[in-house]
Design a protein around this motif. Structure first.
Motif, short mmCIF file in Angstrom:
data_model
loop_
_atom_site.label_atom_id
_atom_site.label_comp_id
_atom_site.label_asym_id
_atom_site.label_seq_id
_atom_site.Cartn_x
_atom_site.Cartn_y
_atom_site.Cartn_z
N THR A 77 0.70 -1.36 -0.22
CA THR A 77 0.00 -0.13 0.15
C THR A 77 0.95 1.23 0.16
OG1 THR A 77 0.01 0.01 2.47
CG2 THR A 77 -1.87 -1.13 1.23
N GLY A 78 1.93 1.32 0.16
CA GLY A 78 3.06 2.37 0.27
C GLY A 78 4.05 2.08 0.99
N THR A 79 4.81 3.33 1.39
CA THR A 79 5.99 3.53 2.32
C THR A 79 5.64 4.32 3.47
OG1 THR A 79 7.45 3.28 0.31
CG2 THR A 79 8.37 4.09 2.53
N ARG A 80 6.17 3.90 4.56
CA ARG A 80 6.11 4.78 5.76
C ARG A 80 7.47 4.94 6.47
NH1 ARG A 80 3.48 3.36 11.69
NH2 ARG A 80 3.78 5.36 12.67
N SER A 81 7.76 6.32 6.51
CA SER A 81 8.96 6.62 7.11
C SER A 81 8.90 7.03 8.50
CB SER A 81 9.81 7.67 6.04
OG SER A 81 10.01 7.07 4.84
N LEU A 82 9.90 6.94 9.09
CA LEU A 82 10.04 7.43 10.54
C LEU A 82 11.44 8.08 10.88
CD1 LEU A 82 8.35 7.51 13.18
CD2 LEU A 82 9.54 5.53 14.05
N PRO A 83 11.54 9.13 11.03
CA PRO A 83 12.87 9.94 11.21
C PRO A 83 13.45 9.44 12.48
CG PRO A 83 11.20 11.65 10.54
CD PRO A 83 10.49 10.61 10.96
N TRP A 84 14.71 9.56 12.69
CA TRP A 84 15.28 9.03 14.06
C TRP A 84 15.04 9.92 15.15
CZ3 TRP A 84 16.79 4.30 14.29
CH2 TRP A 84 17.23 3.67 13.19
N GLU A 85 14.68 11.11 14.79
CA GLU A 85 14.36 12.15 15.92
C GLU A 85 13.15 11.94 16.60
OE1 GLU A 85 15.30 12.83 12.84
OE2 GLU A 85 17.11 13.79 13.28
N GLN A 86 12.15 11.09 15.95
CA GLN A 86 10.93 10.82 16.45
C GLN A 86 10.67 9.25 17.07
OE1 GLN A 86 8.02 11.37 13.53
NE2 GLN A 86 8.73 13.33 12.95
N VAL A 87 11.95 8.50 17.18
CA VAL A 87 12.02 7.22 17.45
C VAL A 87 12.37 7.19 18.91
CG1 VAL A 87 13.11 4.91 17.17
CG2 VAL A 87 12.76 6.33 15.35
N ALA A 88 11.29 6.78 19.76
CA ALA A 88 11.57 6.77 21.08
C ALA A 88 12.41 5.50 21.60
CB ALA A 88 10.43 6.60 21.96
N THR A 89 12.16 4.63 21.10
CA THR A 89 12.80 2.94 21.38
C THR A 89 12.33 2.02 20.32
OG1 THR A 89 13.00 1.65 23.04
CG2 THR A 89 10.89 2.21 22.84
N LEU A 90 13.06 0.90 20.38
CA LEU A 90 12.90 -0.18 19.54
C LEU A 90 12.29 -1.19 20.56
CD1 LEU A 90 15.89 -0.52 17.36
CD2 LEU A 90 13.76 0.55 16.67
N ARG A 91 11.21 -1.83 19.98
CA ARG A 91 10.62 -2.86 21.03
C ARG A 91 11.06 -4.22 20.27
NH1 ARG A 91 5.84 -5.56 21.20
NH2 ARG A 91 4.87 -4.34 19.38
N LEU A 92 11.39 -5.32 21.18
CA LEU A 92 11.75 -6.44 20.62
C LEU A 92 10.61 -7.40 20.83
CD1 LEU A 92 15.35 -6.66 22.05
CD2 LEU A 92 14.65 -5.44 19.69
N SER A 93 10.31 -8.30 19.91
CA SER A 93 9.31 -9.14 20.08
C SER A 93 9.59 -10.69 19.93
CB SER A 93 8.21 -8.87 18.85
OG SER A 93 7.86 -7.73 19.02
N GLY A 94 10.79 -11.08 20.63
CA GLY A 94 11.14 -12.41 20.52
C GLY A 94 11.36 -12.94 18.96
N LYS A 95 10.79 -14.12 18.63
CA LYS A 95 10.90 -14.46 17.07
C LYS A 95 10.44 -13.58 15.93
CE LYS A 95 11.86 -19.11 18.68
NZ LYS A 95 11.27 -20.56 18.52
N ARG A 96 9.55 -12.55 16.47
CA ARG A 96 8.84 -11.66 15.29
C ARG A 96 9.54 -10.60 15.03
NH1 ARG A 96 3.33 -12.63 14.83
NH2 ARG A 96 3.02 -10.57 14.41
N TRP A 97 9.18 -9.77 14.18
CA TRP A 97 9.96 -8.60 13.86
C TRP A 97 9.95 -7.71 14.75
CZ3 TRP A 97 6.61 -8.89 8.80
CH2 TRP A 97 7.31 -9.96 7.93
N VAL A 98 11.21 -6.81 14.81
CA VAL A 98 11.26 -5.57 15.62
C VAL A 98 10.36 -4.65 15.42
CG1 VAL A 98 13.17 -3.80 16.42
CG2 VAL A 98 13.66 -6.24 15.89
#
Length: 204
Positions: A77-98
């Motif tokens: 459906t398209g591309t979604r971008s997220l600048p680093w300035e808006q990234v609070a953290t990365l959530r790890l989901s075990g064997k699923r995608w980050v």
């Protein structure tokens, strides 16, 4: 001018992570070939090809691109971008995608990015996030495998001790020498028990 060229040279290369390897297109082509005898009957049967086409589009488009500007997730459906300035953290989901957790708004699923890929993500971000390098991640994985192997060996020793009736499965194993003594012959256990002032191992 020289400083600008040095900064450009030092900029890390972007990293691309695919949700599904491109080799999966071989399976999609095989599926379309299997559907051909039915689809070429004409009429509405030809719409059966829409399934393989949709899967092929998902394989080709589903990916995450990481660079110094931010995270870019592309889908059908398209591309979604997220600048680093808006990234609070990365959530790890075990064997699923980050997942990338922004300061505001919904989380962004990083298609194709797993925990083992965090080193590459950190390198491609230019140090904007703290993540282990690929070598560090591999060393940590090797250490985890060694710990798992040691745990299995200890569990096997406990099982052997429990089967021999010398100690319960919950008894602690202080070291390998104590474990070897505990799984010794019954005669040695009787000698230890009859010795004055000595308490047999595995008993309260």
């Amino acid at each position: 001018m020289a400083d600008q060229q040095a900064a450009t040279t030092a900029e890390p290369a972007p990293a691309t992570f695919r949700a599904v390897p491109s080799v999966a297109l071989v399976a999609v082509a095989f599926l379309a070939l299997c559907l051909s005898p039915i689809a070429f009957q004409g009429g509405a049967w030809f719409l059966l090809f829409l399934g393989p086409l949709a899967v092929a589009a998902w394989v080709l488009l589903g990916r995450t691109r990481v660079d110094t500007a931010g995270l870019h997730v592309r889908g059908i459906t398209g591309t979604r971008s997220l600048p680093w300035e808006q990234v609070a953290t990365l959530r790890l989901s075990g064997k699923r995608w980050v997942h990338a957790v922004p300061e505001q708004g919904a989380e962004l699923e990083l298609r194709g990015v797993r925990i083992r890929d965090l080193g590459r993500v950190g390198e491609a971000s230019g140090g904007r996030i703290s993540a282990p390098t690929p070598a560090e991640a591999e060393a940590a994985a090797e250490h985890a495998r060694e710990l798992e192997a040691a745990r299995l060996r200890i569990a096997k020793l406990k099982e052997q001790r429990g089967a021999g009736g010398e100690a319960g499965p919950d008894d602690a194993l202080p070291d390998d020498a104590a474990a070897e003594t505990a799984v010794g012959s019954p005669e040695s256990a009787d000698d230890d028990e009859s010795a004055p002032g000595r308490r047999p191992e595995g008993r309260a």
